[in-house]
Design a protein around this motif. Structure first.
Motif, PDB file in Angstrom:
ATOM      1  N   LEU A 137      81.265 -48.819  55.300  1.00  0.00           N
ATOM      2  CA  LEU A 137      80.330 -48.696  56.425  1.00  0.00           C
ATOM      3  C   LEU A 137      80.999 -48.027  57.622  1.00  0.00           C
ATOM      4  N   TYR A 138      82.270 -48.358  57.854  1.00  0.00           N
ATOM      5  CA  TYR A 138      83.005 -47.716  58.950  1.00  0.00           C
ATOM      6  C   TYR A 138      83.133 -46.211  58.702  1.00  0.00           C
ATOM      7  N   LEU A 139      83.485 -45.824  57.458  1.00  0.00           N
ATOM      8  CA  LEU A 139      83.654 -44.403  57.140  1.00  0.00           C
ATOM      9  C   LEU A 139      82.345 -43.634  57.332  1.00  0.00           C
ATOM     10  N   ILE A 140      81.229 -44.245  56.980  1.00  0.00           N
ATOM     11  CA  ILE A 140      79.937 -43.543  57.095  1.00  0.00           C
ATOM     12  C   ILE A 140      79.465 -43.517  58.547  1.00  0.00           C
ATOM     13  N   ARG A 141      79.628 -44.623  59.250  1.00  0.00           N
ATOM     14  CA  ARG A 141      79.178 -44.665  60.655  1.00  0.00           C
ATOM     15  C   ARG A 141      79.973 -43.690  61.521  1.00  0.00           C
ATOM     16  N   THR A 142      81.252 -43.484  61.219  1.00  0.00           N
ATOM     17  CA  THR A 142      82.026 -42.523  62.013  1.00  0.00           C
ATOM     18  C   THR A 142      81.575 -41.091  61.763  1.00  0.00           C
ATOM     19  N   ARG A 143      80.961 -40.810  60.597  1.00  0.00           N
ATOM     20  CA  ARG A 143      80.487 -39.463  60.298  1.00  0.00           C
ATOM     21  C   ARG A 143      79.010 -39.282  60.622  1.00  0.00           C
ATOM     22  N   TYR A 144      78.240 -40.333  60.547  1.00  0.00           N
ATOM     23  CA  TYR A 144      76.809 -40.262  60.845  1.00  0.00           C
ATOM     24  C   TYR A 144      76.543 -41.259  61.974  1.00  0.00           C
ATOM     25  N   ASN A 145      76.865 -40.833  63.176  1.00  0.00           N
ATOM     26  CA  ASN A 145      76.939 -41.738  64.314  1.00  0.00           C
ATOM     27  C   ASN A 145      75.662 -41.661  65.146  1.00  0.00           C
ATOM     28  N   VAL A 146      74.566 -42.188  64.612  1.00  0.00           N
ATOM     29  CA  VAL A 146      73.282 -42.168  65.318  1.00  0.00           C
ATOM     30  C   VAL A 146      72.684 -43.572  65.296  1.00  0.00           C
ATOM     31  N   PRO A 147      71.914 -43.923  66.331  1.00  0.00           N
ATOM     32  CA  PRO A 147      71.317 -45.272  66.339  1.00  0.00           C
ATOM     33  C   PRO A 147      70.191 -45.446  65.334  1.00  0.00           C
ATOM     34  N   SER A 148      69.660 -44.343  64.784  1.00  0.00           N
ATOM     35  CA  SER A 148      68.548 -44.459  63.832  1.00  0.00           C
ATOM     36  C   SER A 148      69.008 -44.796  62.414  1.00  0.00           C
ATOM     37  N   LEU A 149      70.325 -44.903  62.208  1.00  0.00           N
ATOM     38  CA  LEU A 149      70.836 -45.274  60.878  1.00  0.00           C
ATOM     39  C   LEU A 149      70.574 -46.758  60.639  1.00  0.00           C
ATOM     40  N   ALA A 150      69.728 -47.050  59.667  1.00  0.00           N
ATOM     41  CA  ALA A 150      69.364 -48.436  59.364  1.00  0.00           C
ATOM     42  C   ALA A 150      70.167 -48.946  58.178  1.00  0.00           C
ATOM     43  N   THR A 151      70.507 -50.235  58.208  1.00  0.00           N
ATOM     44  CA  THR A 151      71.229 -50.876  57.097  1.00  0.00           C
ATOM     45  C   THR A 151      70.482 -52.137  56.688  1.00  0.00           C
ATOM     46  N   VAL A 152      70.263 -52.281  55.400  1.00  0.00           N
ATOM     47  CA  VAL A 152      69.545 -53.449  54.862  1.00  0.00           C
ATOM     48  C   VAL A 152      70.436 -54.120  53.827  1.00  0.00           C
ATOM     49  N   PRO A 153      70.846 -55.375  54.049  1.00  0.00           N
ATOM     50  CA  PRO A 153      71.713 -56.051  53.068  1.00  0.00           C
ATOM     51  C   PRO A 153      70.909 -56.649  51.917  1.00  0.00           C
ATOM     52  N   TYR A 154      71.532 -56.643  50.765  1.00  0.00           N
ATOM     53  CA  TYR A 154      70.973 -57.289  49.562  1.00  0.00           C
ATOM     54  C   TYR A 154      72.106 -58.031  48.877  1.00  0.00           C
TER      55      TYR A 154
END
Length: 448
Positions: A137-154
């Motif tokens: 999640l850290y690797l992706i958030r540093t590359r796609y750094n926008v507030p519209s990125l949603a995460t849903v846990p399962y």
């Protein structure tokens, strides 16, 4: 002090009867007591600084209680049905004055990004996803750094309870795809979920498809690009591959270097890749068809050359093709299964010796050696390993049809393959679509 047969500890001991690695105890700092239960091998050193040291020195119960409510790692856990799952996930359970809390102290062996092993890139980043969900999640958030990125846990797996995270950009995602994905996840019933390949199988209704309809990648930069295109990404704890959906056939032929190279170099590499996949599928079948049924396609000199090279071969051309293709498949499998530092050497030496020995023994022609080498090298040009395996399988259908019907059969089967690809869907979207709506167009449609 409470007795051993009552309170939180009694329930936990009865649940984990026989688990000698479970630690349960009642701590006493001289002023008040605290029951504690956890698996030491699942917890890290945070338990010492976050729980044991404050309990030892904060003699005022009110001060310790304020710490429990101010530290986000502490959560109330009064429901005893949640206790087994929390303990097995690396949490520490404590009970103070009839109130139970959980403290997050799960051990993580991975703290840094891995390097790419399957999807190499010359110009792009060399970091890859890891087997730890938080690091990914850290690797992706540093590359796609926008507030519209949603995460849903399962959480899936009746016995493994594997954590899954769904990622998508709320501005670009297709709501129909998202709804279908949630429906598929709700239907999933699996005991042990340990790899992204199992997740792909469970999410794909028809497991007998020839081509993969979900893309697996180890590159966080590819994940970021796909999120920008409105794709949905699934991360799996314990797997270093992310699953991307929906996808088209052309996504499997896309290498990340295509985005980093200049325009003309990228165009050249893409065209070369499609030429290579055509050679992989058709070249062995064309060899069988032309040698056995349609030699008039070649010039006379070339036809005589091929016929001369096959003069000592004692069986039909399709047997020759199957022998060499089997040898290549065996060498590819050996290169994957052998230890990395001896695999490449063993397969190179094996290929050279076997090919030369087979040709000198008159088992195969020298032309067949060239055909097999071109097919093997062309197959390695395909950027995605899963898609490459599908292409390896498809070429045998063409060889079989060429063995029976010659060039005509190859043309008909190629047409059938195109129809099959046009009919294929990836989470409801066309698999063989040449063009997709741009992300800006999707945003405009959503606003409208």
């Amino acid at each position: 002090m409470k007795g051993d047969d009552e309170g939180m500890l009694a329930d936990i001991r009865s649940l984990f009867d026989g688990s000698s690695d479970l630690l349960t105890d009642t701590l006493d700092n001289g002023f008040w007591q605290m029951e504690i239960a956890y698996f030491p091998n699942l917890c890290d050193e945070r338990i010492k600084d976050g729980l044991l040291v404050p309990f030892s020195y904060r003699f005022d119960p009110d001060e310790f209680r304020r710490m429990l409510h101010s530290n986000p790692k502490y959560q109330e856990a009064n429901n005893n049905k949640d206790w087994p799952n929390l303990l097995l996930k690396g949490y520490v359970l404590i009970q103070i004055e009839e109130q139970c809390y959980s403290f997050k102290s799960d051990r993580s062996l991975v703290t840094e990004a891995d390097t790419t092993e399957v999807e190499a890139s010359l110009q792009g980043p060399q970091s890859a996803l890891t087997e730890d969900l938080d690091v990914n999640l850290y690797l992706i958030r540093t590359r796609y750094n926008v507030p519209s990125l949603a995460t849903v846990p399962y959480e899936k797996g009746n016995y493994s309870h594997t954590a899954i995270m769904i990622l998508y950009d709320k501005k670009f995602v297709n709501d129909k795809v998202l709804k279908l994905l949630h429906k598929q996840l709700d239907k999933m019933n699996i005991d042990l979920l340990q790899a992204s390949g199992q997740l792909v199988k469970e999410l794909t209704d028809k497991s007998h498809r020839f081509f993969p309809t979900l893309l697996q990648t180890e590159r966080p930069d590819r994940v970021a690009v796909m999120l920008r295109r409105g794709k949905v990404v699934i991360l799996l704890n314990g797997s270093r591959f992310a699953v991307i959906l929906p996808v088209r056939l052309f996504d499997f032929m896309h290498a990340m270097d295509d985005d980093y190279e200049s325009f003309w170099i990228s165009c050249f590499l893409i065209v070369m890749r499609y030429c290579a996949i055509t050679l992989t599928i058709l070249l062995p079948a064309l060899y069988v068809a032309i040698v056995s049924y349609n030699p008039e396609i070649f010039r006379v000199q070339l036809a005589f050359t091929i016929d001369g090279s096959r003069a000592g071969v004692p069986y039909p051309s399709f047997v020759e093709v199957f022998i060499m293709l089997f040898m290549i498949e065996a060498l590819i499998e050996a290169s994957i299964r052998l230890p990395r530092f001896v695999g490449s050497t063993a397969t190179t030496v094996g290929g050279l010796i076997l090919g030369q020995a087979a040709q000198q023994a008159g088992l195969v022609s020298s032309i067949m050696i060239i055909v097999t080498s071109v097919v093997a090298i062309s197959n390695f040009v395909i950027p995605n390993s899963t898609f490459s395996q599908s292409i390896r399988l498809i070429k045998y259908w063409f060889v079989i049809i060429a063995m029976i019907y010659g060039i005509t059969g190859i043309a008909v089967l190629f047409f059938v393959l195109i129809v099959y690809l046009c009919n294929l869907r990836s989470f409801g979207e066309p698999y063989f679509a040449l063009f997709t709506p741009r992300a800006n167009d999707l945003t405009g449609q959503r606003k409208g």
